[in-house]
Scaffold this active site. Structure first.
Site, PDB file in Angstrom:
ATOM      1  N   ASP A 195       0.823  -1.219   0.000  1.00 41.73           N
ATOM      2  CA  ASP A 195       0.000   0.000   0.000  1.00 41.73           C
ATOM      3  C   ASP A 195       0.855   1.265   0.000  1.00 41.73           C
ATOM      4  O   ASP A 195       0.345   2.363  -0.232  1.00 41.73           O
ATOM      5  CB  ASP A 195      -0.959   0.009   1.202  1.00 41.73           C
ATOM      6  CG  ASP A 195      -0.255  -0.012   2.558  1.00 41.73           C
ATOM      7  OD1 ASP A 195       0.984  -0.166   2.604  1.00 41.73           O
ATOM      8  OD2 ASP A 195      -0.955   0.133   3.583  1.00 41.73           O
ATOM      9  N   GLU A 196       2.177   1.105   0.273  1.00 43.18           N
ATOM     10  CA  GLU A 196       3.021   2.294   0.388  1.00 43.18           C
ATOM     11  C   GLU A 196       3.178   3.023  -0.949  1.00 43.18           C
ATOM     12  O   GLU A 196       3.596   4.182  -0.977  1.00 43.18           O
ATOM     13  CB  GLU A 196       4.384   1.916   0.989  1.00 43.18           C
ATOM     14  CG  GLU A 196       4.196   1.248   2.344  1.00 43.18           C
ATOM     15  CD  GLU A 196       5.474   1.036   3.152  1.00 43.18           C
ATOM     16  OE1 GLU A 196       6.440   1.768   2.944  1.00 43.18           O
ATOM     17  OE2 GLU A 196       5.470   0.121   3.994  1.00 43.18           O
ATOM     18  N   TYR A 254      12.032   2.756  -1.128  1.00 38.77           N
ATOM     19  CA  TYR A 254      11.350   1.451  -1.167  1.00 38.77           C
ATOM     20  C   TYR A 254      10.034   1.564  -1.927  1.00 38.77           C
ATOM     21  O   TYR A 254       9.789   0.817  -2.883  1.00 38.77           O
ATOM     22  CB  TYR A 254      11.095   0.934   0.263  1.00 38.77           C
ATOM     23  CG  TYR A 254      10.078  -0.197   0.328  1.00 38.77           C
ATOM     24  CD1 TYR A 254      10.334  -1.427  -0.279  1.00 38.77           C
ATOM     25  CD2 TYR A 254       8.853  -0.027   0.988  1.00 38.77           C
ATOM     26  CE1 TYR A 254       9.397  -2.467  -0.232  1.00 38.77           C
ATOM     27  CE2 TYR A 254       7.918  -1.055   1.043  1.00 38.77           C
ATOM     28  CZ  TYR A 254       8.190  -2.273   0.423  1.00 38.77           C
ATOM     29  OH  TYR A 254       7.260  -3.278   0.461  1.00 38.77           O
ATOM     30  N   LYS A 258       8.800  -0.102  -5.530  1.00 34.95           N
ATOM     31  CA  LYS A 258       7.625  -0.981  -5.663  1.00 34.95           C
ATOM     32  C   LYS A 258       6.624  -0.369  -6.647  1.00 34.95           C
ATOM     33  O   LYS A 258       6.022  -1.078  -7.457  1.00 34.95           O
ATOM     34  CB  LYS A 258       6.960  -1.225  -4.300  1.00 34.95           C
ATOM     35  CG  LYS A 258       7.765  -2.053  -3.330  1.00 34.95           C
ATOM     36  CD  LYS A 258       8.015  -3.498  -3.777  1.00 34.95           C
ATOM     37  CE  LYS A 258       6.777  -4.351  -3.790  1.00 34.95           C
ATOM     38  NZ  LYS A 258       7.105  -5.786  -4.059  1.00 34.95           N
TER      39      LYS A 258
HETATM   40  P1  NAD Z   1      11.246 -10.124   3.205  1.00 38.81           P
HETATM   41  O1  NAD Z   1      12.277  -9.066   3.149  1.00 38.81           O
HETATM   42  O2  NAD Z   1      10.958 -10.812   4.497  1.00 38.81           O
HETATM   43  O3  NAD Z   1      11.588 -11.277   2.151  1.00 38.81           O
HETATM   44  C1  NAD Z   1      12.054 -11.007   0.871  1.00 38.81           C
HETATM   45  C2  NAD Z   1      12.610 -12.296   0.282  1.00 38.81           C
HETATM   46  O4  NAD Z   1      13.072 -12.011  -1.043  1.00 38.81           O
HETATM   47  C3  NAD Z   1      13.799 -12.870   1.061  1.00 38.81           C
HETATM   48  O5  NAD Z   1      13.634 -14.262   1.231  1.00 38.81           O
HETATM   49  C4  NAD Z   1      14.999 -12.569   0.170  1.00 38.81           C
HETATM   50  O6  NAD Z   1      16.046 -13.508   0.295  1.00 38.81           O
HETATM   51  C5  NAD Z   1      14.356 -12.595  -1.201  1.00 38.81           C
HETATM   52  N1  NAD Z   1      15.110 -11.801  -2.186  1.00 38.81           N
HETATM   53  C6  NAD Z   1      15.561 -10.526  -2.024  1.00 38.81           C
HETATM   54  N2  NAD Z   1      16.224 -10.143  -3.120  1.00 38.81           N
HETATM   55  C7  NAD Z   1      16.194 -11.177  -3.992  1.00 38.81           C
HETATM   56  C8  NAD Z   1      16.700 -11.378  -5.295  1.00 38.81           C
HETATM   57  N3  NAD Z   1      17.396 -10.418  -5.923  1.00 38.81           N
HETATM   58  N4  NAD Z   1      16.463 -12.554  -5.908  1.00 38.81           N
HETATM   59  C9  NAD Z   1      15.756 -13.537  -5.285  1.00 38.81           C
HETATM   60  N5  NAD Z   1      15.283 -13.401  -4.033  1.00 38.81           N
HETATM   61  C10 NAD Z   1      15.482 -12.241  -3.391  1.00 38.81           C
HETATM   62  O7  NAD Z   1       9.923  -9.438   2.606  1.00 38.81           O
HETATM   63  P2  NAD Z   1       8.395  -9.660   2.995  1.00 38.81           P
HETATM   64  O8  NAD Z   1       8.037  -8.761   4.102  1.00 38.81           O
HETATM   65  O9  NAD Z   1       8.114 -11.100   3.093  1.00 38.81           O
HETATM   66  O10 NAD Z   1       7.703  -9.079   1.680  1.00 38.81           O
HETATM   67  C11 NAD Z   1       7.444  -9.909   0.555  1.00 38.81           C
HETATM   68  C12 NAD Z   1       6.780  -9.082  -0.518  1.00 38.81           C
HETATM   69  O11 NAD Z   1       5.560  -8.538  -0.025  1.00 38.81           O
HETATM   70  C13 NAD Z   1       7.610  -7.902  -0.990  1.00 38.81           C
HETATM   71  O12 NAD Z   1       7.450  -7.784  -2.386  1.00 38.81           O
HETATM   72  C14 NAD Z   1       7.012  -6.711  -0.270  1.00 38.81           C
HETATM   73  O13 NAD Z   1       7.162  -5.530  -1.013  1.00 38.81           O
HETATM   74  C15 NAD Z   1       5.550  -7.122  -0.194  1.00 38.81           C
HETATM   75  N6  NAD Z   1       4.800  -6.565   0.953  1.00 38.81           N
HETATM   76  C16 NAD Z   1       5.278  -6.655   2.226  1.00 38.81           C
HETATM   77  C17 NAD Z   1       4.522  -6.154   3.291  1.00 38.81           C
HETATM   78  C18 NAD Z   1       4.991  -6.278   4.720  1.00 38.81           C
HETATM   79  O14 NAD Z   1       4.332  -5.761   5.634  1.00 38.81           O
HETATM   80  N7  NAD Z   1       6.089  -6.955   5.017  1.00 38.81           N
HETATM   81  C19 NAD Z   1       3.281  -5.566   3.047  1.00 38.81           C
HETATM   82  C20 NAD Z   1       2.811  -5.495   1.725  1.00 38.81           C
HETATM   83  C21 NAD Z   1       3.579  -6.008   0.685  1.00 38.81           C
HETATM   84  P1  TYD Z   2       8.109  -0.851   9.619  1.00 36.98           P
HETATM   85  O1  TYD Z   2       7.803  -2.123  10.349  1.00 36.98           O
HETATM   86  O2  TYD Z   2       9.507  -0.571   9.207  1.00 36.98           O
HETATM   87  O3  TYD Z   2       7.121  -0.805   8.364  1.00 36.98           O
HETATM   88  P2  TYD Z   2       6.820   0.412   7.318  1.00 36.98           P
HETATM   89  O4  TYD Z   2       7.762   1.507   7.535  1.00 36.98           O
HETATM   90  O5  TYD Z   2       7.027  -0.258   6.007  1.00 36.98           O
HETATM   91  O6  TYD Z   2       5.405   0.802   7.583  1.00 36.98           O
HETATM   92  O7  TYD Z   2       7.630   0.366  10.526  1.00 36.98           O
HETATM   93  C1  TYD Z   2       6.291   0.454  10.970  1.00 36.98           C
HETATM   94  C2  TYD Z   2       6.145   1.775  11.697  1.00 36.98           C
HETATM   95  O8  TYD Z   2       6.950   1.737  12.901  1.00 36.98           O
HETATM   96  C3  TYD Z   2       6.654   2.967  10.903  1.00 36.98           C
HETATM   97  O9  TYD Z   2       5.803   4.083  11.152  1.00 36.98           O
HETATM   98  C4  TYD Z   2       8.044   3.227  11.456  1.00 36.98           C
HETATM   99  C5  TYD Z   2       7.932   2.785  12.904  1.00 36.98           C
HETATM  100  N1  TYD Z   2       9.159   2.218  13.520  1.00 36.98           N
HETATM  101  C6  TYD Z   2       9.603   2.704  14.760  1.00 36.98           C
HETATM  102  O10 TYD Z   2       8.992   3.597  15.362  1.00 36.98           O
HETATM  103  N2  TYD Z   2      10.726   2.159  15.296  1.00 36.98           N
HETATM  104  C7  TYD Z   2      11.430   1.179  14.672  1.00 36.98           C
HETATM  105  O11 TYD Z   2      12.491   0.723  15.210  1.00 36.98           O
HETATM  106  C8  TYD Z   2      10.956   0.678  13.422  1.00 36.98           C
HETATM  107  C9  TYD Z   2      11.694  -0.412  12.685  1.00 36.98           C
HETATM  108  C10 TYD Z   2       9.804   1.230  12.883  1.00 36.98           C
END
Ligand code: NAD
Ligand code: TYD
Length: 352
Positions: free
Chosen positions: A134-135, A158, A162
């Site tokens: 959503d970012e 980031y 995306k």
């Molecule tokens: P993560 O950082 O935990 O995992 C990313 C994975 O991708 C890792 O296993 C890493 O080894 C692999 N990777 C990184 N670069 C690579 C490359 N060049 N080739 C092959 N593999 C590679 O991320 P996540 O939180 O699980 O997010 C997964 C997806 O979901 C991402 O596309 C992210 O943008 C999206 N997303 C995440 C969130 C969230 O809250 N974490 C929310 C919405 C969408």
């Molecule tokens: P994060 O988990 O990094 O997700 P995103 O920035 O992608 O939303 O952070 C969630 C929220 O928490 C964000 O507003 C930043 C804040 N935050 C802290 O206050 N302290 C921290 O150490 C981290 C990692 C995030």
């Protein structure tokens, strides 16, 4: 749907491991190929429970490696792709934007090209599903929610990377008719979450009795979704979503960071038999993140109305499950924080 081979990229990461687990366990008629580079965020320990299943294959590789990706597509003749591999942490994108361009933009276009080439225009029943955030929509003020029609307005390296990858996915659909689907999800939480992100970082620090670094005044708002509900939404969209469409996924669960951290402290005090208020004393307000988006909130009514998806757990239930998992898996936390994490933490937090 017999013996179809599906590529899941980034399957060793946080969300990817939940998606791989779900697909391997639910769909014995699919062969799931997990492609992951195993960066600091990728960990095969996340998939111990499925690694011996006959419908699961792991391939180590980099999505930016053109030749490797083309060979992989040749070898497996994928029917579908679920693309999650990415650099995913905003703070790291501020320190090193180029890494995000390479993996998130170039890597995604590389996969799109391989799919287009190998499928040779025969796109019937094929799916290229891109998992996004959503970012990309930027930040909200006090009111309103992101809809699928909200204009893109990314603010961090980031989210810009995306957003760019989303645009390429849409362009491949428009120009080449590649059968794509996109989803944009809010912040996830749950097991196997790397402790650089807010919730697992706070859990780890509470366990260690370390300061809890809250950025700015802690007033920024995020909309939290349990990761298994995200994996289920991905399953629903992959199978029932319309080609060419975008779906927003969210928890309808907005929290100010400081309220969330205090709530987590109370829960952890109970779980650890600490005095009420002990963990809260660790809260430390630190320098804000540069360009820190104020608020995210998702309107997921399209997904709910069209495909019947809804979150299955409340935040209270999901957070308790999450904390219980971290308490029962402290060896996992120790493994992922024992090496490079120490340097990362020092660099990111010592000057705040
Ligand atoms: P993560 O950082 O935990 O995992 C990313 C994975 O991708 C890792 O296993 C890493 O080894 C692999 N990777 C990184 N670069 C690579 C490359 N060049 N080739 C092959 N593999 C590679 O991320 P996540 O939180 O699980 O997010 C997964 C997806 O979901 C991402 O596309 C992210 O943008 C999206 N997303 C995440 C969130 C969230 O809250 N974490 C929310 C919405 C969408
Ligand atoms: P994060 O988990 O990094 O997700 P995103 O920035 O992608 O939303 O952070 C969630 C929220 O928490 C964000 O507003 C930043 C804040 N935050 C802290 O206050 N302290 C921290 O150490 C981290 C990692 C995030």
């Amino acid at each position: 749907m017999e013996n179809k081979v599906i590529l899941i990229t980034g399957g060793a990461g946080f969300i990817g491991s939940h998606v791989v687990r779900r697909f391997v366990n639910r769909y014995s008629n699919y062969k799931i190929v997990n492609l992951d580079k195993l960066t600091y965020a990728g960990n095969l320990e996340n998939l111990k429970d499925v690694e011996d299943k006959t419908n699961y294959i792991f391939e180590k590789g980099d999505i930016t490696d053109l030749e490797f990706i083309n060979q992989l597509f040749e070898k497996y003749q994928f029917y579908g792709v679920i693309h999650l591999a990415a650099e995913s942490h905003v703070d790291r994108s501020i320190s090193n934007p180029l890494e995000f361009v390479l993996t998130n933009v170039v890597g995604t276009v590389n996969l799109l090209n391989a799919a287009k080439t190998i499928w040779k225009g025969n796109f019937e029943n094929k799916i290229f599903y891109h998992v996004s955030t959503d970012e990309v929509y930027g930040e909200l003020g006090d009111d309103g929610k992101f809809l699928e029609t909200t204009p893109y307005d990314p603010n961090s390296p980031y989210s810009a990377s995306k957003a760019s990858s989303d645009h390429f996915v849409r362009a491949y659909h428009h120009t080449f008719k590649l059968p794509v689907k996109i989803s944009n999800c809010s912040n996830n939480y749950g097991s196997h979450h790397f402790p650089e992100k807010l919730i697992p970082l706070m859990i780890n620090n509470i366990l260690q009795n370390k300061a809890l670094p809250v950025y700015g005044k802690g007033e920024n708002v995020r909309d939290w979704l349990f990761v298994e509900d995200h994996a289920r939404a991905i399953d629903v969209i992959f199978h029932q979503g319309k080609v060419g469409e975008t779906y927003n996924i969210g928890g309808n669960n907005e929290w100010k960071n400081i309220d969330l951290v205090k709530f987590l402290c109370q829960l952890m005090d109970k779980k650890l038999n600490r005095q009420e208020g002990d963990s809260e004393k660790l809260i430390s307000y630190v320098t804000d993140r540069a360009g820190h988006d104020f608020r995210y909130a998702i309107d997921a009514s399209k997904l709910t109305n069209n495909l019947g998806w809804e979150p299955s757990v409340t935040f209270e239930q999901g957070l308790e499950k999450t904390v219980d998992w971290y308490l029962a898996n402290q060896d996992w936390l120790e493994h992922v924080t024992s090496g490079a994490y120490k340097n990362y933490y020092q660099n990111m937090y010592s000057n705040r």
